[in-house]
Design a protein around this motif. Structure first.
Motif, PDB file in Angstrom:
ATOM      1  N   LEU A   1       0.837  -1.200   0.000  1.00 54.51           N
ATOM      2  CA  LEU A   1       0.000   0.000   0.000  1.00 54.51           C
ATOM      3  C   LEU A   1       0.874   1.252   0.000  1.00 54.51           C
ATOM      4  O   LEU A   1       0.569   2.240  -0.690  1.00 54.51           O
ATOM      5  CB  LEU A   1      -0.936  -0.001   1.207  1.00 54.51           C
ATOM      6  CG  LEU A   1      -1.862   1.194   1.372  1.00 54.51           C
ATOM      7  CD1 LEU A   1      -2.812   1.303   0.193  1.00 54.51           C
ATOM      8  CD2 LEU A   1      -2.619   1.109   2.673  1.00 54.51           C
ATOM      9  N   GLY A   2       1.978   1.221   0.737  1.00 55.33           N
ATOM     10  CA  GLY A   2       2.898   2.351   0.762  1.00 55.33           C
ATOM     11  C   GLY A   2       3.518   2.619  -0.599  1.00 55.33           C
ATOM     12  O   GLY A   2       3.614   3.766  -1.025  1.00 55.33           O
ATOM     13  N   VAL A   3       3.897   1.562  -1.288  1.00 57.48           N
ATOM     14  CA  VAL A   3       4.473   1.730  -2.626  1.00 57.48           C
ATOM     15  C   VAL A   3       3.440   2.301  -3.576  1.00 57.48           C
ATOM     16  O   VAL A   3       3.734   3.204  -4.374  1.00 57.48           O
ATOM     17  CB  VAL A   3       5.028   0.386  -3.144  1.00 57.48           C
ATOM     18  CG1 VAL A   3       5.400   0.480  -4.615  1.00 57.48           C
ATOM     19  CG2 VAL A   3       6.220  -0.058  -2.311  1.00 57.48           C
ATOM     20  N   ILE A   4       2.215   1.820  -3.494  1.00 57.99           N
ATOM     21  CA  ILE A   4       1.135   2.337  -4.357  1.00 57.99           C
ATOM     22  C   ILE A   4       0.914   3.823  -4.096  1.00 57.99           C
ATOM     23  O   ILE A   4       0.811   4.630  -5.036  1.00 57.99           O
ATOM     24  CB  ILE A   4      -0.161   1.536  -4.145  1.00 57.99           C
ATOM     25  CG1 ILE A   4       0.018   0.118  -4.687  1.00 57.99           C
ATOM     26  CG2 ILE A   4      -1.349   2.222  -4.808  1.00 57.99           C
ATOM     27  CD1 ILE A   4      -1.089  -0.834  -4.297  1.00 57.99           C
ATOM     28  N   LEU A   5       0.873   4.222  -2.840  1.00 54.10           N
ATOM     29  CA  LEU A   5       0.669   5.640  -2.511  1.00 54.10           C
ATOM     30  C   LEU A   5       1.827   6.502  -2.996  1.00 54.10           C
ATOM     31  O   LEU A   5       1.619   7.612  -3.501  1.00 54.10           O
ATOM     32  CB  LEU A   5       0.474   5.809  -1.003  1.00 54.10           C
ATOM     33  CG  LEU A   5      -0.864   5.345  -0.441  1.00 54.10           C
ATOM     34  CD1 LEU A   5      -0.843   5.425   1.083  1.00 54.10           C
ATOM     35  CD2 LEU A   5      -1.997   6.162  -1.004  1.00 54.10           C
ATOM     36  N   MET A   6       3.047   5.985  -2.864  1.00 47.62           N
ATOM     37  CA  MET A   6       4.201   6.757  -3.340  1.00 47.62           C
ATOM     38  C   MET A   6       4.182   6.911  -4.859  1.00 47.62           C
ATOM     39  O   MET A   6       4.502   7.984  -5.380  1.00 47.62           O
ATOM     40  CB  MET A   6       5.503   6.108  -2.887  1.00 47.62           C
ATOM     41  CG  MET A   6       5.780   6.280  -1.413  1.00 47.62           C
ATOM     42  SD  MET A   6       7.426   5.757  -0.919  1.00 47.62           S
ATOM     43  CE  MET A   6       7.290   3.989  -1.061  1.00 47.62           C
ATOM     44  N   VAL A   7       3.794   5.865  -5.573  1.00 49.55           N
ATOM     45  CA  VAL A   7       3.738   5.947  -7.032  1.00 49.55           C
ATOM     46  C   VAL A   7       2.652   6.914  -7.477  1.00 49.55           C
ATOM     47  O   VAL A   7       2.862   7.749  -8.370  1.00 49.55           O
ATOM     48  CB  VAL A   7       3.524   4.538  -7.642  1.00 49.55           C
ATOM     49  CG1 VAL A   7       3.158   4.615  -9.104  1.00 49.55           C
ATOM     50  CG2 VAL A   7       4.760   3.688  -7.439  1.00 49.55           C
ATOM     51  N   VAL A   8       1.486   6.837  -6.839  1.00 52.53           N
ATOM     52  CA  VAL A   8       0.395   7.761  -7.185  1.00 52.53           C
ATOM     53  C   VAL A   8       0.790   9.198  -6.869  1.00 52.53           C
ATOM     54  O   VAL A   8       0.543  10.111  -7.658  1.00 52.53           O
ATOM     55  CB  VAL A   8      -0.906   7.363  -6.445  1.00 52.53           C
ATOM     56  CG1 VAL A   8      -1.961   8.441  -6.558  1.00 52.53           C
ATOM     57  CG2 VAL A   8      -1.429   6.044  -6.980  1.00 52.53           C
ATOM     58  N   GLY A   9       1.423   9.432  -5.726  1.00 54.48           N
ATOM     59  CA  GLY A   9       1.865  10.773  -5.366  1.00 54.48           C
ATOM     60  C   GLY A   9       2.910  11.312  -6.321  1.00 54.48           C
ATOM     61  O   GLY A   9       2.858  12.477  -6.722  1.00 54.48           O
ATOM     62  N   ALA A  10       3.858  10.464  -6.713  1.00 54.10           N
ATOM     63  CA  ALA A  10       4.904  10.903  -7.644  1.00 54.10           C
ATOM     64  C   ALA A  10       4.320  11.197  -9.024  1.00 54.10           C
ATOM     65  O   ALA A  10       4.681  12.195  -9.661  1.00 54.10           O
ATOM     66  CB  ALA A  10       6.000   9.846  -7.742  1.00 54.10           C
ATOM     67  N   ALA A  11       3.410  10.345  -9.484  1.00 56.95           N
ATOM     68  CA  ALA A  11       2.780  10.581 -10.785  1.00 56.95           C
ATOM     69  C   ALA A  11       1.964  11.872 -10.764  1.00 56.95           C
ATOM     70  O   ALA A  11       1.991  12.653 -11.720  1.00 56.95           O
ATOM     71  CB  ALA A  11       1.893   9.399 -11.155  1.00 56.95           C
TER      72      ALA A  11
END
Length: 74
Positions: free
Chosen positions: A33-43
């Motif tokens: 979930l943390g990786v998903i949130l970081m990817v969405v935030g970076a995008a």
């Protein structure tokens, strides 16, 4: 579209889920979930940068409006 602050918040929240929380919840993989949130935030952050650079810059004197109501524009 979300702003820069929300993007940074998502990246920070994702990093907390990925590296700081050591709890184990059944049915939820917190590091994933943390990786998903970081990817969405970076995008979202990159999309904000692209969209803000594509906006036309106002030219000096471009705000002059004909406010003469007795003589409407043709």
């Amino acid at each position: 579209m979300v702003g820069f602050g929300v993007s940074i918040f998502l990246i920070t929240l994702g990093a907390i889920f990925k590296w700081a929380i050591k709890a184990h919840l059944s049915g939820i993989d917190l590091p994933a979930l943390g990786v998903i949130l970081m990817v969405v935030g970076a995008a979202s952050f990159l999309l904000q940068l692209v969209m803000s650079s594509r906006q036309p810059k106002p030219r000096p004197g471009a705000d002059i409006v004909n406010d003469d109501r007795s003589n409407p524009p043709v």
